[in-house]
Design a protein around this motif. Structure first.
Motif, PDB file in Angstrom:
ATOM      1  N   LYS A  95      -2.844  11.298   7.750  1.00 45.93           N
ATOM      2  CA  LYS A  95      -2.993  12.565   6.894  1.00 45.93           C
ATOM      3  C   LYS A  95      -4.082  13.337   7.343  1.00 45.93           C
TER       4      LYS A  95
ATOM      5  N   LEU B  11       5.152   9.894   6.720  1.00 44.62           N
ATOM      6  CA  LEU B  11       4.310   8.709   6.217  1.00 44.62           C
ATOM      7  C   LEU B  11       4.682   7.337   5.659  1.00 44.62           C
TER       8      LEU B  11
ATOM      9  N   LEU C 121       0.917  10.409 -11.152  1.00 45.42           N
ATOM     10  CA  LEU C 121      -0.390  11.073 -11.260  1.00 45.42           C
ATOM     11  C   LEU C 121      -0.825  12.204 -10.398  1.00 45.42           C
ATOM     12  N   GLY C 122       0.338  12.783 -10.072  1.00 46.25           N
ATOM     13  CA  GLY C 122       0.139  13.995  -9.536  1.00 46.25           C
ATOM     14  C   GLY C 122      -0.537  14.113  -7.935  1.00 46.25           C
ATOM     15  N   THR C 123      -0.507  13.031  -7.559  1.00 45.09           N
ATOM     16  CA  THR C 123      -0.975  13.176  -5.775  1.00 45.09           C
ATOM     17  C   THR C 123       0.050  13.613  -4.822  1.00 45.09           C
ATOM     18  N   SER C 124      -0.104  14.164  -3.752  1.00 45.11           N
ATOM     19  CA  SER C 124       1.008  14.660  -2.654  1.00 45.11           C
ATOM     20  C   SER C 124       1.028  13.881  -1.727  1.00 45.11           C
ATOM     21  N   PHE C 125       0.854  12.380  -1.597  1.00 49.52           N
ATOM     22  CA  PHE C 125       0.824  11.896  -0.435  1.00 49.52           C
ATOM     23  C   PHE C 125       1.934  12.129   0.662  1.00 49.52           C
TER      24      PHE C 125
ATOM     25  N   LEU D 235      -6.769  14.255  -8.831  1.00 48.11           N
ATOM     26  CA  LEU D 235      -5.676  13.591  -8.338  1.00 48.11           C
ATOM     27  C   LEU D 235      -4.705  14.467  -7.402  1.00 48.11           C
ATOM     28  N   GLU D 236      -4.767  15.769  -7.954  1.00 48.39           N
ATOM     29  CA  GLU D 236      -3.936  16.670  -7.419  1.00 48.39           C
ATOM     30  C   GLU D 236      -3.961  16.742  -6.006  1.00 48.39           C
ATOM     31  N   GLY D 237      -2.940  16.868  -4.939  1.00 51.94           N
ATOM     32  CA  GLY D 237      -3.294  16.831  -3.524  1.00 51.94           C
ATOM     33  C   GLY D 237      -3.114  15.690  -2.968  1.00 51.94           C
ATOM     34  N   ALA D 238      -3.496  15.548  -1.469  1.00 50.03           N
ATOM     35  CA  ALA D 238      -3.596  14.509  -0.841  1.00 50.03           C
ATOM     36  C   ALA D 238      -4.493  14.589   0.429  1.00 50.03           C
TER      37      ALA D 238
ATOM     38  N   ILE E  12      -7.919   5.951  -4.396  1.00 48.02           N
ATOM     39  CA  ILE E  12      -7.147   4.801  -4.434  1.00 48.02           C
ATOM     40  C   ILE E  12      -7.671   3.753  -3.510  1.00 48.02           C
TER      41      ILE E  12
ATOM     42  N   GLN F 205      -3.548  16.131   9.716  1.00 45.59           N
ATOM     43  CA  GLN F 205      -2.412  17.288   9.530  1.00 45.59           C
ATOM     44  C   GLN F 205      -2.994  18.382   8.527  1.00 45.59           C
ATOM     45  N   ALA F 206      -2.213  19.514   8.386  1.00 41.01           N
ATOM     46  CA  ALA F 206      -2.778  20.676   8.109  1.00 41.01           C
ATOM     47  C   ALA F 206      -3.199  20.613   6.560  1.00 41.01           C
ATOM     48  N   SER F 207      -3.963  21.396   6.101  1.00 44.75           N
ATOM     49  CA  SER F 207      -4.405  21.327   4.770  1.00 44.75           C
ATOM     50  C   SER F 207      -5.069  20.171   4.194  1.00 44.75           C
TER      51      SER F 207
ATOM     52  N   SER G 213       0.858  -1.111  -0.081  1.00 45.29           N
ATOM     53  CA  SER G 213      -0.177  -0.051  -0.049  1.00 45.29           C
ATOM     54  C   SER G 213       0.861   1.317   0.062  1.00 45.29           C
TER      55      SER G 213
ATOM     56  N   GLN H 108      -8.492  12.053  -2.779  1.00 51.51           N
ATOM     57  CA  GLN H 108      -7.273  11.194  -3.448  1.00 51.51           C
ATOM     58  C   GLN H 108      -7.277   9.691  -2.740  1.00 51.51           C
ATOM     59  N   PHE H 109      -7.397   9.782  -1.417  1.00 48.59           N
ATOM     60  CA  PHE H 109      -7.367   8.514  -0.920  1.00 48.59           C
ATOM     61  C   PHE H 109      -8.673   7.586  -1.307  1.00 48.59           C
TER      62      PHE H 109
ATOM     63  N   LEU I 189      -3.515   1.335   4.557  1.00 43.72           N
ATOM     64  CA  LEU I 189      -4.178   2.518   3.781  1.00 43.72           C
ATOM     65  C   LEU I 189      -4.975   3.462   4.561  1.00 43.72           C
TER      66      LEU I 189
ATOM     67  N   GLU J 199       1.576  19.769  -2.246  1.00 47.51           N
ATOM     68  CA  GLU J 199       1.354  20.447  -1.149  1.00 47.51           C
ATOM     69  C   GLU J 199       0.621  19.302  -0.150  1.00 47.51           C
TER      70      GLU J 199
ATOM     71  N   ALA K  52      -3.266   5.293   7.187  1.00 50.07           N
ATOM     72  CA  ALA K  52      -2.269   6.507   6.492  1.00 50.07           C
ATOM     73  C   ALA K  52      -3.260   7.622   6.369  1.00 50.07           C
TER      74      ALA K  52
END
Lengths: 601, 197
Positions: B49, A286, A261-265, B125-128, B136, B52-54, A250, B132-133, B42, A280, B45
Motif C-alpha cells: 500500500k 491487495l 469502521l470506514g477504512t479503505s484498505f 479510521l477513514e482512509g488506508a 490495526i 501506491q498513490a495517496s 490478517s 489506519q495500519f 499485515l 479512496e 500489505a
C-alpha cells in the motif's frame, strides 16, 4: 520407556491413561462423548460434523444443478427448501450466488479441511507414531469446539433474512465489503467472516498439536524415516495450515475494518446503488494477494492428507512396499515449498505484469514434477502386486485416476497464456473439482473404509462400498469431463441462466445430462452415509486386531482401544512400515526386530 | 515400575528424554511461527500500500517510545524471574512475576495513550494510510500482549493460591519465551513503522 515418561509431562490430562489395568477413571457421558480429550473421539466428532456439512454442501449443488439443467422449469422442491429465495420453484438469481458461495465454503473448508485432516490427523497421528494422545489433548479438544462454533455461526448465516454470504467462496471485495452491493454482503458476510475466524483458530490449534506430536511424541525406535507416509503427509499439511491461515486472518481483519469502521484498505473510487462512496486509496488486488497466499496452500492442505492415506492403502492392499519412500517424502516436501510460491497464478487476469506472471507460470509448472513422481510411485507400487480390491483400495486407485486427469488440466491452466482465455469458465470449474474436490473425497472415502474397523470395531458393508465406488467414479467423470468442453467454448462460471446466449444453447442437453448424473451420484453418496451409520451400530464385527494384515502401529492396539491406546507399554518400533512380501513373508509389522542377517531397508 | 517412572518424571519432567524438547514448548515455537506469518502478512500489505498513490504518513507519538522502554524492562524482569525460579527462590520469583505483570499492563495503557494522541491529532479510521495500519497492527500486537498478561495472571494466581507448590519450570519457561517474543515483535513493528513508513 521414552513414551511412558513423555506422557507424564501433561499435568493430569493424560495421566489417568496409565492406569491401563482396567481401572479407568469414571468417565461421564459428557467427558467421554462430548468434551472428550481422547484423540479418537475427537476424530469421530470431526468426521461426523464433516459428514453433516458434506450432505448440506452437496445438496446445495444438487439443487442449483436442477435449475442449471432445466432453466425454464420450476421445481416446487426449490421453494420448499429455499422459501422466498426459490419463489415459484425457481432460484432467485441473487440467491444462486449465495448457494455457490456456501457450496464452495462448506466443501473447501468445513468438509475437506476440517472434516478430512481433522478426522485423520486426530485418529492416525497418535496411533501411528505410537503416542497415548496428542501433545496437548486439551488444545485438541478446543480445536474441535472452535470448529463446532464456526459451524454454528456458518449454519446460522443460512437463516438470516438477507441471506448468507454471496460474494463467492473467495469473498473478493468490493462485492463482499459493501452492504449496498448485494443482500448477501449484509449480515451474511459478517457471519461468514466471524465463522471463518473461528475456523482459523480451530485449524491453528489443531495444526500446532499435530506438528508437536509428530516431532516430539514418537515411540522408541520410530525415527522420522520409519514414519508411515500418512504421517508425513499430515505433517506437511499441518505446516501449510499453520503458516498460511494466519495470513488469511490478517486479510479478513482488514476486510472487517473496511466493512464497519470506514477504512479503505480494499476500496477506492466506488459508485454503488446510486451512491458515490468516500473511500479512496484502497486496492482490491491487495485482498487477492492475502487471500491466495492462504488459498493456494489450502488446496494442498486438502489434497496432501488424501495422498498420504492413498500411499498407505495402496501399499497395504498390493502387499508390496511403497515404491520410492524417500522420493514420496521429498515430493511432499517440494509440494509444500512450492505451495507458498505460486499463489499469483490465481490472479493472471488482474493486470499483473506479464514478466511477474511468467515467474509464477514457471513455479506453477514445477509442481508437475513432484506430482508426477508421486503418481509414478503409486502406479509402480501396485504394479505386479497381489492386489486386494477392497473398497478402500478401489477408492485409492480412483484417487490416482482422478488426480492424473485433473492434474493434466492443471498444466493448461498454469500457463498464463491459456489461463487468460479460460479464466472464470467451466474449464476451471472442471479442473479444480476433479483434481481437488473429487480426488480429496476419494482419499477421504478410502480412509474411512480402511480405518472404519479401527474407529468403530466394525466393518463397513463392502457390497454397498463397491456400488458406492463404481457409481461415484463413473458419475464424477460424466459430470466434470464435459465441463472442460463447455469451458473451452467459453461458458462462464457463476451464471444462473445461459438462455440468452444462443451460442451456449448447444450445451442445453449436456447441462440436463450433468444435472441428472449429479442427482444419481448424490443419492449413492447418501447410501454411503446410511452404510456409515448402519455399520457403526450393526456392521460385521472385527474379530482380529489386524484385519488388513498391515504393518503400522495402529493395528497393535486392542480392537476397541481405550483412552491411552495401548494396554501396557507402547510397543517399540524396529523397522519401516512397508515390509510387505519380504523374505517370503507376506508382512512384517513394525514392532518386529530385525533378524540377524536380514537386509535392513 | 510405573511408580518409578512417575517419581522420576516429577523430578525431571522430561524423564529420560533429555535431548527432546518439551511438547508444550515446541508447540509454542510453532505458534510463534504462525503469529509471525500473521504480522508478516499485515506488514507486507503495508509495504504494498505504501508504494501506491495517496499514501498518508503520520507522526509517531512519543508515547510509543515510553512503552518500548517499559516492555524491554518487563522482558528483563521476566528473565530474572525465570532464573529465580530455577534457583528455587520462590519469593523473589513471585515478586518479579508481579512486576512483569504490572509492566505489561503499563505497556498496554501507554499504547492506548498513544492511540488517543493520534486520534486527537486527527488520525481517524477513514482512509488506508500509515495511521489506519498502525491502529490495526499495533492493536493486534496489544491483544497479543494482553493474552500474555492473562497467562501471567493465571501463573501468579496458581503461585499464590495453588494447593501445591510446583517447582516445575515448564510453564514459566513457555511464558518467558512468549513474553520475549511479543517484546521483539513490538521492536520490529516500531522500527518497521519508523523506517518503512
Amino acid at each position: 520407556m521414552n513414551n511412558e515418561t513423555t506422557i507424564h509431562v501433561h499435568d493430569g490430562s493424560v495421566l489417568h491413561d496409565d492406569h491401563h489395568n482396567g481401572h479407568h477413571h469414571k468417565e461421564t457421558f459428557i467427558t467421554k462423548y462430548i468434551f472428550s480429550q481422547d484423540h479418537k473421539t475427537i476424530a469421530k466428532q470431526f468426521l461426523i460434523t464433516g459428514i453433516i456439512w458434506a450432505i448440506i454442501g452437496a445438496l446445495f449443488s444438487v439443487l442449483f444443478r436442477l435449475q442449471l439443467g432445466y432453466p425454464d422449469q420450476s421445481f416446487p422442491i426449490l421453494e420448499t427448501f429455499f422459501g422466498k429465495w426459490g419463489q415459484g420453484g425457481k432460484i432467485n438469481p441473487e440467491f444462486y450466488y449465495a448457494l455457490i458461495t456456501m457450496h464452495g465454503t462448506i466443501l473447501v473448508f468445513f468438509v475437506l479441511t476440517a472434516g478430512l485432516s481433522g478426522t485423520f490427523a486426530n485418529l492416525l497421528i497418535p496411533l501411528q507414531v505410537g503416542a497415548r494422545d496428542m501433545a496437548s489433548p486439551f488444545m485438541n479438544m478446543l480445536s474441535y469446539w472452535f470448529f463446532f462454533m464456526a459451524s454454528v455461526v456458518m449454519m446460522t448465516s443460512l437463516f438470516v433474512q438477507t441471506g448468507p454470504a454471496s460474494g463467492g467462496w473467495t469473498m473478493y471485495p468490493p462485492l463482499s465489503a459493501l452492504a449496498l452491493a448485494q443482500p448477501g454482503s449484509k449480515m451474511g458476510a459478517d457471519l461468514w467472516l466471524i465463522s471463518m475466524a473461528l475456523f482459523v483458530v480451530s485449524s491453528l490449534l489443531g495444526g500446532l498439536n499435530y506438528i508437536a506430536t509428530i516431532l516430539n511424541m514418537r515411540t522408541k525406535g520410530m525415527s522420522m524415516t520409519r514414519l508411515p507416509l500418512t504421517i508425513w503427509a499430515l505433517f506437511f499439511t499441518a505446516i501449510l495450515g499453520v503458516l498460511s491461515f494466519p495470513v488469511l486472518l490478517s486479510g479478513f481483519i482488514l476486510l472487517l475494518f473496511d466493512r464497519h469502521l470506514g477504512t479503505s484498505f480494499y476500496l477506492s473510487d466506488i459508485y454503488v446503488a446510486g451512491q458515490i462512496l468516500p473511500n479512496e486509496g484502497g486496492s482490491a488486488i491487495l485482498y487477492q494477494h492475502l487471500f491466495w497466499f492462504l488459498g493456494h496452500p489450502e488446496v494442498y492442505i486438502i489434497i496432501l492428507p488424501a495422498m498420504g492415506m492413498v500411499s498407505e492403502i495402496l501399499s497395504v492392499n498390493s502387499r508390496k512396499p511403497i515404491f520410492g519412500y524417500m522420493a514420496m517424502v521429498g515430493s511432499l516436501f517440494a509440494i509444500t515449498i512450492l505451495a507458498f510460491l505460486v499463489w499469483a497464478h490465481h490472479m493472471f487476469v488482474t493486470g499483473m505484469n506479464p514478466f511477474l506472471g511468467s515467474v509464477f507460470v514457471l513455479l506453477t509448472l514445477l509442481i508437475a514434477i513432484p506430482s508426477a513422481i508421486k503418481v509414478f510411485n503409486w502406479i509402480t507400487t501396485i504394479w505386479r502386486g497381489n492386489v486386494r480390491f477392497t473398497p478402500a483400495m478401489l477408492f485409492s486407485i480412483g484417487f490416482v485416476s482422478m488426480f492424473i486427469s485433473g492434474g493434466l488440466t492443471g498444466i493448461w491452466l498454469g500457463n498464463s497464456t491459456i489461463d487468460i482465455h479460460v479464466h472464470d469458465t467451466y474449464f476451471v470449474v472442471a479442473h479444480f473439482h476433479i483434481v481437488m474436490g473429487v480426488s480429496a473425497f476419494f482419499g477421504m472415502f478410502a480412509g474411512v473404509y480402511h480405518w472404519f474397523p479401527k474407529m468403530f470395531g466394525r466393518y463397513l458393508n463392502s457390497t454397498l462400498g463397491y456400488i458406492h465406488f463404481w457409481v461415484t467414479i463413473v458419475g464424477a467423470y460424466l459430470i466434470f469431463w464435459p465441463m472442460h468442453y463447455m469451458g473451452l467454448a467459453g461458458v462462464p462460471r457463476r451464471y444462473l441462466d445461459f438462455s440468452l446466449w444462443t451460442t451456449f444453447n448447444q450445451f442445453n442437453d449436456l447441462n440436463k445430462f450433468i444435472s441428472v448424473v449429479t442427482i444419481i451420484v448424490f443419492a449413492v453418496n447418501l447410501m454411503f452415509v446410511f452404510n456409515f451409520f448402519y455399520s457403526m451400530i450393526k456392521g460385521r464385527k472385527v474379530r482380529s486386531a489386524n484385519p488388513w494384515s498391515a504393518n503400522t502401529l495402529e493395528w497393535t492396539t486392542p480392537i476397541n482401544p481405550g483412552h491411552g491406546n495401548w494396554e501396557g507399554d507402547i510397543p517399540e518400533v524396529y523397522r519401516w512400515p512397508y515390509d510387505y512380501g519380504k523374505d517370503g513373508r507376506e508382512y512384517i509389522p513394525q514392532t518386529e526386530p530385525y533378524k540377524p542377517g536380514e537386509k535392513v531397508h | 515400575m510405573l511408580s518409578d517412572i512417575r517419581l522420576k518424571s516429577e523430578i525431571n519432567p522430561m524423564g529420560d528424554q533429555r535431548n527432546r524438547i518439551h511438547p508444550h514448548k515446541f508447540a509454542l515455537w510453532v505458534a510463534i511461527a504462525s503469529m509471525i506469518m500473521m504480522f508478516a502478512g499485515l506488514t507486507s500489505a503495508y509495504i504494498v500500500k505504501s508504494g501506491q498513490a495517496s499514501w498518508q504518513e503520520v507522526q509517531t507519538p512519543v508515547w510509543f517510545w515510553y512503552s518500548t522502554a517499559v516492555i524491554i524492562v518487563s522482558s528483563l524482569t521476566m528473565q530474572v524471574a525465570l532464573r529465580a525460579m530455577k534457583q528455587r527462590q520462590m519469593a523473589q520469583y513471585r515478586s518479579l512475576l508481579l512486576i512483569t505483570l504490572l509492566l505489561g499492563i503499563a505497556f498496554v495503557a501507554l499504547q492506548w495513550v498513544g492511540f488517543k494522541w493520534l486520534w486527537t491529532h486527527g488520525v481517524r479510521l477513514e482512509g488506508a494510510g500509515e495511521g489506519q495500519f498502525l491502529y490495526i497492527i499495533f492493536g493486534l500486537h496489544a491483544l497479543h500482549v494482553m493474552g500474555g498478561i492473562i497467562a501471567l495472571l493465571v501463573i501468579l494466581l496458581r503461585q499464590y493460591f495453588g494447593k501445591v507448590i510446583s517447582y516445575n519450570t515448564t510453564s514459566t519457561e513457555v511464558m518467558s519465551t512468549y513474553w520475549h517474543f511479543v517484546d521483539i515483535l513490538w521492536i520490529y513493528l516500531l522500527v518497521f513503522f519508523i523506517y518503512i513508513g
